[in-house]
Design an enzyme around this catalytic site. Structure first.
Site, short mmCIF file in Angstrom:
data_model
loop_
_atom_site.label_atom_id
_atom_site.label_comp_id
_atom_site.label_asym_id
_atom_site.label_seq_id
_atom_site.Cartn_x
_atom_site.Cartn_y
_atom_site.Cartn_z
CG ASN A 122 -1.88 -1.11 1.23
OD1 ASN A 122 -1.64 -2.09 1.93
ND2 ASN A 122 -2.92 -1.04 0.43
CE LYS A 137 0.37 -7.09 -3.77
NZ LYS A 137 -0.42 -5.92 -4.14
CG HIS A 156 2.20 -0.99 -12.08
ND1 HIS A 156 1.80 0.26 -12.46
CD2 HIS A 156 2.93 -0.81 -10.95
CE1 HIS A 156 2.29 1.16 -11.61
NE2 HIS A 156 2.97 0.52 -10.67
#
Ligand code: SF4
Length: 244
Positions: free
Chosen positions: A48, A136, A156
């Site tokens: 984040n 992740k 992205h």
């Protein structure tokens, strides 16, 4: 019919991968191995926030503590101050301290080298048992410090793969699951790095530079705009995991 789709998909993906290889060959993309716990902590800090701020926070921790054992005895307030630049500092401080303590309690030392002997699935299981470490983050550890062929998906990569029409997914988690099957194993690391650079420099979230895009013809994005041209001062290839 399904077979035919798979053939088309893999033709499109292979085409896109060779185009990326042509354009990012010189930047590619030597795999460096880094300490496993360093990578885990750096990736945790990068949640984040931007690479830039998490890199500053990681550097602050490295300068302050001679080794990660020292996090166990450090007050949360001190850790929080050192990493406040990267946001969510309180919860990240608590998670980091608890994680290091848990490693020490379970393994007798603050080191994750034992993961080298485990399969990908076992590594996922080991890492995601820590509070605040998801698939992740674990994928980043697998690819950047264990040299495994996995394909972490960030914002992205989720955006670019959808615009290119390689996946049709609503979340990064769904993209991760689809990409696992679609991207050939030996291309995962290269493509991960290439798409992040591409997503930052060309296929940006807002106002992508479609007019400068070498994948324009391959792109299925309905709002692509050939008139949007990249200026010369927008290059930003900084990746936090290069720096540890
Ligand atoms: S054409 Fe535009 S939207 Fe499509 S991949 Fe290129 S930059 Fe992204």
């Amino acid at each position: 019919m399904r077979q035919q789709h798979l053939k088309l998909d893999s033709k499109k993906i292979n085409n896109i991968i060779s185009t990326f290889e042509k354009h990012y060959a010189e930047k590619s993309i030597n795999r460096k191995s880094s300490d496993i716990l360093d990578t885990l902590i750096a990736t945790k800090l990068s949640q984040n926030t931007t690479d830039k701020t998490s890199s500053i926070a990681f550097g602050n921790l490295k300068r302050e503590f001679k080794n990660w054992d020292e996090l166990i005895g450090a007050p949360i307030g001190k850790i929080k101050n050192l990493i406040k630049v990267c946001g969510l500092a309180y919860s990240k401080s608590k998670d980091l301290k608890a994680m290091v303590k848990q490693i020490k309690n379970e393994k007798g030392k603050v080191n994750l080298d034992y993961l080298k002997k485990l399969s990908d699935e076992e590594v996922y299981k080991e890492l995601t048992k820590f509070k605040g470490i998801g698939v992740k983050t674990a994928s980043c550890v697998l690819v950047f410090s264990l040299g495994r062929e996995v394909f972490p998906v960030d914002t992205h990569i989720h955006r670019v793969l959808n615009r290119l029409g390689i996946v049709k997914t609503k979340s990064a988690e769904e993209t991760f699951e689809s990409a696992k099957r679609l991207i050939p194993g030996n291309k995962k690391y290269f493509l991960h790095r290439a798409i992040i650079m591409f997503g930052r420099n060309i296929c940006r979230a807002n106002n992508p530079f479609c007019g400068s895009c070498f994948l324009y013809k391959n792109c299925s994005y309905e709002n692509k705009n050939k008139g949007s041209i990249k200026s010369t001062n927008t290059e930003n290839n900084f990746l936090i995991l290069d720096g540890i």
